[in-house]
Design an enzyme around this catalytic site. Structure first.
Site, PDB file in Angstrom:
ATOM      1  N   GLY A 111       0.811  -1.215   0.000  1.00 33.10           N
ATOM      2  CA  GLY A 111       0.000   0.000   0.000  1.00 33.10           C
ATOM      3  C   GLY A 111       0.843   1.262   0.000  1.00 33.10           C
ATOM      4  O   GLY A 111       0.325   2.365  -0.190  1.00 33.10           O
ATOM      5  N   CYS A 141      -0.616  -7.701  -3.055  1.00 32.50           N
ATOM      6  CA  CYS A 141      -1.091  -9.064  -3.337  1.00 32.50           C
ATOM      7  C   CYS A 141      -1.136  -9.342  -4.838  1.00 32.50           C
ATOM      8  O   CYS A 141      -0.624 -10.369  -5.304  1.00 32.50           O
ATOM      9  CB  CYS A 141      -2.461  -9.278  -2.709  1.00 32.50           C
ATOM     10  N   ASN A 142      -1.728  -8.426  -5.619  1.00 38.20           N
ATOM     11  CA  ASN A 142      -1.813  -8.663  -7.065  1.00 38.20           C
ATOM     12  C   ASN A 142      -0.433  -8.675  -7.703  1.00 38.20           C
ATOM     13  O   ASN A 142      -0.134  -9.519  -8.556  1.00 38.20           O
ATOM     14  CB  ASN A 142      -2.683  -7.581  -7.726  1.00 38.20           C
ATOM     15  N   HIS A 194      -0.845  -1.699 -11.774  1.00 43.24           N
ATOM     16  CA  HIS A 194      -0.203  -2.971 -11.407  1.00 43.24           C
ATOM     17  C   HIS A 194       0.980  -3.310 -12.311  1.00 43.24           C
ATOM     18  O   HIS A 194       1.969  -3.875 -11.842  1.00 43.24           O
ATOM     19  CB  HIS A 194      -1.232  -4.101 -11.418  1.00 43.24           C
ATOM     20  N   HIS A 220      -8.921 -12.374  -5.530  1.00 45.95           N
ATOM     21  CA  HIS A 220      -8.836 -11.764  -6.868  1.00 45.95           C
ATOM     22  C   HIS A 220      -8.663 -12.892  -7.885  1.00 45.95           C
ATOM     23  O   HIS A 220      -8.150 -13.970  -7.552  1.00 45.95           O
ATOM     24  CB  HIS A 220      -7.591 -10.894  -7.016  1.00 45.95           C
TER      25      HIS A 220
END
Ligand code: NAD
Length: 340
Positions: A111, A141-142, A194, A220
């Protein structure tokens, strides 16, 4: 000598990283922080983790709730070699000033912007370049899911260009203030952030990502199309490469895993961590090869995929393992994740 670790921010990510660190033979969990009393603070105390107060509340609030407090964040920082910052996004950047003042090494989460730390980290992707650093950022995470997949695909067949659409969960299961609860929200930053974030791990990777947010809390799902430089023989060759790599889990058709609900039911049956799925999840039927075109789906459990990565980031920082695979094997064995 064990590396002494503090966890600052004991929420979704922090409580999981705390448990994972406490299980490592070469690390000592010295304490965790909470900003106010809560059921999570009670659980930390029940597990025997020492509680320290972060933010502006005083120890009195905790003591009123019957929770013993060992001191303040500053007291904790002076007893450790490294702090894992798992505070809400953007708070880590502010916290960095406290860590610098205490002269303690720090690991941040995805983040935060990349410039919060000397380098961004993914164990399979760039462990070697992070060895010995004083500050690291474990990517989101992604990005972790994409970087792990890149570390399998790129050395085997080369990547000409990768297009990925990220179908993102609206909120974590315990969150009550995020949505949508009905609707699909396109992310109007085209391409999404991303792709550039994956390039903090693989600087020369040609990747473009787009994203939509959907009303689910479980996981996701990434929809991937990779134009390869060399064609694999078939999909089985690609599946073998994923299966032979730690932190990938491939479901066969006979397991009847239609989608994320059964993936998380499997995780609840298995009972690792907080009933987590820390691996990239693929389906045999969800991988197709057409000459140099590779198509695959992968599901990412946002609450837990970065947990083993934080442990490996500590090992890279303190040179506790001979290389990435050595660290991954140690981390996963202690957590209970299966080896390939
Ligand atoms: P969270 O809100 O679940 O937990 C954050 C915790 O930090 C809370 O307990 C909060 O009370 C505490 N906190 C608030 N202010 C603080 C301060 N000043 N000092 C110390 N603690 C403070 O958040 P999270 O989901 O665990 O996210 C933490 C970080 O991990 C963020 O950077 C986020 O982007 C990243 N991340 C989250 C996910 C996810 O899906 N949840 C996945 C990967 C990475």
């Amino acid at each position: 000598m064990r590396v002494r670790v503090a966890i600052n921010g004991f929420g979704t990510i922090g409580k999981r990283v705390a448990d994972a660190v406490a299980k490592q033979p070469d690390m000592e969990l010295v304490g965790v922080t909470k900003t106010r009393p809560s059921f999570e603070a009670t659980r930390a105390a029940e597990k025997g983790y020492k509680l320290y107060v972060a933010g502006s509340s005083g120890a009195a609030e905790f003591e009123k709730a019957g929770l013993p407090v060992a001191g303040t964040l500053d007291d904790l920082l002076h007893q450790v070699d490294v702090v894992v910052d798992a505070a809400p996004e953007k708070v880590g950047k502010e916290n960095r000033k406290l860590y610098d003042a205490a002269g303690v090494r720090a690991i941040f989460q995805g983040g935060e912007k990349a410039d919060v730390a000397e380098a961004s980290f993914n164990a399979l992707g760039n462990y070697a370049t992070c060895v010995g650093k004083r500050t690291l950022r474990v990517v989101s995470c992604n990005t972790t899911g994409l970087a792990r997949a890149a570390s399998v695909i790129s050395p085997a067949w080369g990547i000409d260009h990768w297009e990925a659409t990220l179908v993102r969960r609206a909120s974590d299961p315990a969150e009550t203030k995020r949505g949508p609860i009905n609707g699909i929200l396109p992310t109007f930053l085209l391409p999404s952030h991303h792709g550039p974030d994956v390039r903090t791990i693989f600087p020369s990777l040609s990747i473009a990502t787009t994203a939509v947010v959907v009303p689910t809390t479980l996981m996701h799902v990434h929809v991937n199309h990779v134009r390869l430089q060399r064609a694999p023989a078939n999909a089985a060759e690609v599946l073998t490469a994923f299966r032979d790599t730690p932190r990938f889990h491939v479901f066969a058709p006979w397991e009847h895993v239609d989608g994320t609900p059964q993936v998380m039911e499997y995780a609840r049956d298995r009972g690792i961590g907080f009933n987590d799925m820390m691996e990239n999840v693929l389906w045999e039927e969800g991988v197709r090869v057409d000459e140099k075109d590779l198509y695959f789906f992968q599901a990412i459990h946002q609450e837990s995929i970065v947990v083993p990565e934080n442990v490996d980031a500590i090992r890279a920082m303190f040179q506790l393992a001979k290389d990435a695979r050595d660290s991954i094997a140690k981390t996963d064995q202690a957590i209970g994740l299966p080896a390939p």
